[in-house]
Design a protein around this motif. Sequence first.
Motif, PDB file in Angstrom:
ATOM      1  N   LEU A 261      32.165  48.144  22.802  1.00  0.00           N
ATOM      2  CA  LEU A 261      32.396  48.814  24.076  1.00  0.00           C
ATOM      3  C   LEU A 261      33.561  48.157  24.806  1.00  0.00           C
ATOM      4  O   LEU A 261      33.623  46.917  24.900  1.00  0.00           O
ATOM      5  N   ILE A 262      34.461  48.974  25.293  1.00  0.00           N
ATOM      6  CA  ILE A 262      35.563  48.497  26.121  1.00  0.00           C
ATOM      7  C   ILE A 262      35.188  48.761  27.573  1.00  0.00           C
ATOM      8  O   ILE A 262      35.010  49.912  27.986  1.00  0.00           O
ATOM      9  N   LYS A 263      35.037  47.696  28.335  1.00  0.00           N
ATOM     10  CA  LYS A 263      34.610  47.801  29.724  1.00  0.00           C
ATOM     11  C   LYS A 263      35.820  47.866  30.636  1.00  0.00           C
ATOM     12  O   LYS A 263      36.701  47.010  30.596  1.00  0.00           O
ATOM     13  N   HIS A 264      35.860  48.898  31.486  1.00  0.00           N
ATOM     14  CA  HIS A 264      36.929  49.064  32.465  1.00  0.00           C
ATOM     15  C   HIS A 264      36.361  48.728  33.841  1.00  0.00           C
ATOM     16  O   HIS A 264      35.624  49.504  34.442  1.00  0.00           O
ATOM     17  N   THR A 265      36.691  47.553  34.315  1.00  0.00           N
ATOM     18  CA  THR A 265      36.128  47.066  35.567  1.00  0.00           C
ATOM     19  C   THR A 265      36.679  47.854  36.752  1.00  0.00           C
ATOM     20  O   THR A 265      37.749  48.467  36.693  1.00  0.00           O
ATOM     21  N   LEU A 266      35.927  47.803  37.851  1.00  0.00           N
ATOM     22  CA  LEU A 266      36.328  48.472  39.084  1.00  0.00           C
ATOM     23  C   LEU A 266      37.054  47.468  39.972  1.00  0.00           C
ATOM     24  O   LEU A 266      36.469  46.486  40.427  1.00  0.00           O
ATOM     25  N   SER A 267      38.322  47.729  40.212  1.00  0.00           N
ATOM     26  CA  SER A 267      39.142  46.756  40.946  1.00  0.00           C
ATOM     27  C   SER A 267      38.773  46.656  42.417  1.00  0.00           C
ATOM     28  O   SER A 267      39.118  45.675  43.073  1.00  0.00           O
ATOM     29  N   TRP A 268      38.086  47.649  42.969  1.00  0.00           N
ATOM     30  CA  TRP A 268      37.774  47.626  44.392  1.00  0.00           C
ATOM     31  C   TRP A 268      36.501  46.842  44.702  1.00  0.00           C
ATOM     32  O   TRP A 268      36.166  46.642  45.872  1.00  0.00           O
ATOM     33  N   ARG A 269      35.793  46.386  43.695  1.00  0.00           N
ATOM     34  CA  ARG A 269      34.562  45.624  43.948  1.00  0.00           C
ATOM     35  C   ARG A 269      34.870  44.258  44.533  1.00  0.00           C
ATOM     36  O   ARG A 269      35.832  43.597  44.136  1.00  0.00           O
ATOM     37  N   SER A 270      34.024  43.802  45.421  1.00  0.00           N
ATOM     38  CA  SER A 270      34.162  42.474  45.993  1.00  0.00           C
ATOM     39  C   SER A 270      33.562  41.438  45.053  1.00  0.00           C
ATOM     40  O   SER A 270      32.827  41.757  44.116  1.00  0.00           O
ATOM     41  N   ARG A 271      33.883  40.204  45.316  1.00  0.00           N
ATOM     42  CA  ARG A 271      33.349  39.125  44.476  1.00  0.00           C
ATOM     43  C   ARG A 271      31.825  39.054  44.598  1.00  0.00           C
ATOM     44  O   ARG A 271      31.114  38.812  43.611  1.00  0.00           O
ATOM     45  N   MET A 276      26.492  39.928  42.052  1.00  0.00           N
ATOM     46  CA  MET A 276      25.184  40.566  42.069  1.00  0.00           C
ATOM     47  C   MET A 276      24.960  41.398  40.811  1.00  0.00           C
ATOM     48  O   MET A 276      23.887  41.374  40.197  1.00  0.00           O
ATOM     49  N   VAL A 277      25.988  42.139  40.389  1.00  0.00           N
ATOM     50  CA  VAL A 277      25.877  42.961  39.183  1.00  0.00           C
ATOM     51  C   VAL A 277      25.688  42.086  37.951  1.00  0.00           C
ATOM     52  O   VAL A 277      24.879  42.388  37.063  1.00  0.00           O
ATOM     53  N   SER A 278      26.419  40.978  37.872  1.00  0.00           N
ATOM     54  CA  SER A 278      26.273  40.066  36.728  1.00  0.00           C
ATOM     55  C   SER A 278      24.872  39.465  36.692  1.00  0.00           C
ATOM     56  O   SER A 278      24.276  39.310  35.619  1.00  0.00           O
ATOM     57  N   ALA A 317      30.787  45.049  49.843  1.00  0.00           N
ATOM     58  CA  ALA A 317      30.848  45.439  48.428  1.00  0.00           C
ATOM     59  C   ALA A 317      32.228  45.926  48.015  1.00  0.00           C
ATOM     60  O   ALA A 317      32.480  46.100  46.832  1.00  0.00           O
ATOM     61  N   ALA A 318      33.145  46.126  48.950  1.00  0.00           N
ATOM     62  CA  ALA A 318      34.436  46.726  48.620  1.00  0.00           C
ATOM     63  C   ALA A 318      35.602  45.827  48.974  1.00  0.00           C
ATOM     64  O   ALA A 318      36.744  46.291  48.986  1.00  0.00           O
ATOM     65  N   GLU A 319      35.357  44.567  49.264  1.00  0.00           N
ATOM     66  CA  GLU A 319      36.461  43.670  49.559  1.00  0.00           C
ATOM     67  C   GLU A 319      37.237  43.371  48.271  1.00  0.00           C
ATOM     68  O   GLU A 319      36.673  43.268  47.182  1.00  0.00           O
ATOM     69  N   LEU A 320      38.537  43.238  48.428  1.00  0.00           N
ATOM     70  CA  LEU A 320      39.366  42.935  47.261  1.00  0.00           C
ATOM     71  C   LEU A 320      39.211  41.488  46.866  1.00  0.00           C
ATOM     72  O   LEU A 320      38.899  40.618  47.685  1.00  0.00           O
ATOM     73  N   PHE A 321      39.446  41.212  45.576  1.00  0.00           N
ATOM     74  CA  PHE A 321      39.336  39.846  45.086  1.00  0.00           C
ATOM     75  C   PHE A 321      40.465  39.001  45.658  1.00  0.00           C
ATOM     76  O   PHE A 321      41.597  39.479  45.844  1.00  0.00           O
ATOM     77  N   ASP A 322      40.141  37.746  45.876  1.00  0.00           N
ATOM     78  CA  ASP A 322      41.181  36.811  46.295  1.00  0.00           C
ATOM     79  C   ASP A 322      41.984  36.381  45.068  1.00  0.00           C
ATOM     80  O   ASP A 322      41.423  36.084  44.019  1.00  0.00           O
ATOM     81  N   ASN A 323      43.283  36.364  45.197  1.00  0.00           N
ATOM     82  CA  ASN A 323      44.127  35.939  44.086  1.00  0.00           C
ATOM     83  C   ASN A 323      44.107  34.426  44.006  1.00  0.00           C
ATOM     84  O   ASN A 323      44.491  33.724  44.923  1.00  0.00           O
ATOM     85  N   ASP A 324      43.662  33.926  42.881  1.00  0.00           N
ATOM     86  CA  ASP A 324      43.571  32.481  42.711  1.00  0.00           C
ATOM     87  C   ASP A 324      44.895  31.874  42.279  1.00  0.00           C
ATOM     88  O   ASP A 324      45.109  30.666  42.374  1.00  0.00           O
ATOM     89  N   ASN A 325      45.802  32.692  41.706  1.00  0.00           N
ATOM     90  CA  ASN A 325      47.062  32.110  41.206  1.00  0.00           C
ATOM     91  C   ASN A 325      48.207  32.439  42.144  1.00  0.00           C
ATOM     92  O   ASN A 325      48.088  33.246  43.035  1.00  0.00           O
TER      93      ASN A 325
END
Length: 325
Positions: A261-271, A276-278, A317-325
């Motif tokens: 299975l190729i999983k296409h993640t949702l970019s709009w999900r918050s951390r 919680m999903v994991s 639930a819709a906050e963007l991820f923080d860029n770590d790099n």
Amino acid sequence: MAFRTPVRGRPVSRIANAPLSEGPPRSTAHPAPIGSTSPSTSNCNGSRNGPILSDQPNEANIRTLMNQQKSLQQSVARLEKVAKDLTAEKTKHQKKQVPLDLSAAVREGYHEMCEDDIPHWDFSVCFDHPNNKEVNRTLIKNVQAVVDEEISNVALVKRAARTYFKTRKNRHRKVSSGKQAATAAECRQRQRRHNKAHARKKALRNSTTLDEATKKRVEPLLTAEYMSSDETAIEDSSDESARSDSSERSTDEPKTKKKKLIKHTLSWRSREMEEMVSSLDRKVSRRRTPRGKTMCLEVEVGRASTRPRPDNVPEWAAELFDNDN
């Protein structure tokens, strides 16, 4: 004060020199019997000394009430007749549902006709076209020979055959236009999202580590539109080392392949939502049986999904991820 001796049947009168009392003179008439109506009392309209209306029903009132009752009964009878006619008309136009046994017999009968090289439907024309007339006659005859008598009506069998004709015609059109594979893949993706949402919701409800407030906040987001998209892919199970040793193997040996299975993640999900999903996925995995674990496909993270963010998503639930790099 002296009074004259009263005579039986006559009222007592005052003597001429008796002083008059203030106010209007008293009536010397005898009091009316109890229950009788005095002519000086007010009528029902408040006018004094007016006509008195009797409470006893008279013949005219009875006749009026009887006429009104008869008219009301006639109106009710007309309404009942109209309702009965509407129900009968609706039942007349309502089609009888095709039994499942009859639908299955039509499918099997048509498959047997295709296997026996009997001319089959022409999907470029309609069901009642002369090109399909002989096929329909043969199919109806074969179906009537195998179904029960109560469902062997020609009109009912023809309806079942017409429905199956439409199904096969739509399938034929999709295959001819090349949309069959895309439609099937879309249906599988949609079903996987529903299954994933159902499993995570069940794990959330059975969780003993999450409080009720957290469950109430997360459960509305466990629907198919909030789930990531997964698509199947096929890869060779042999790795690089196995490929390097391929010279020692026969060139005719088929390569083993496996699905993933190729999983296409949702970019709009918050951390927080991703964590919680994991966590719910780990709970689902722990509850699987050994056989269920062996049937699961390997999951590989692919490109981000292009599906837009659903409406009314909570901020947490819709906050963007923080860029770590």
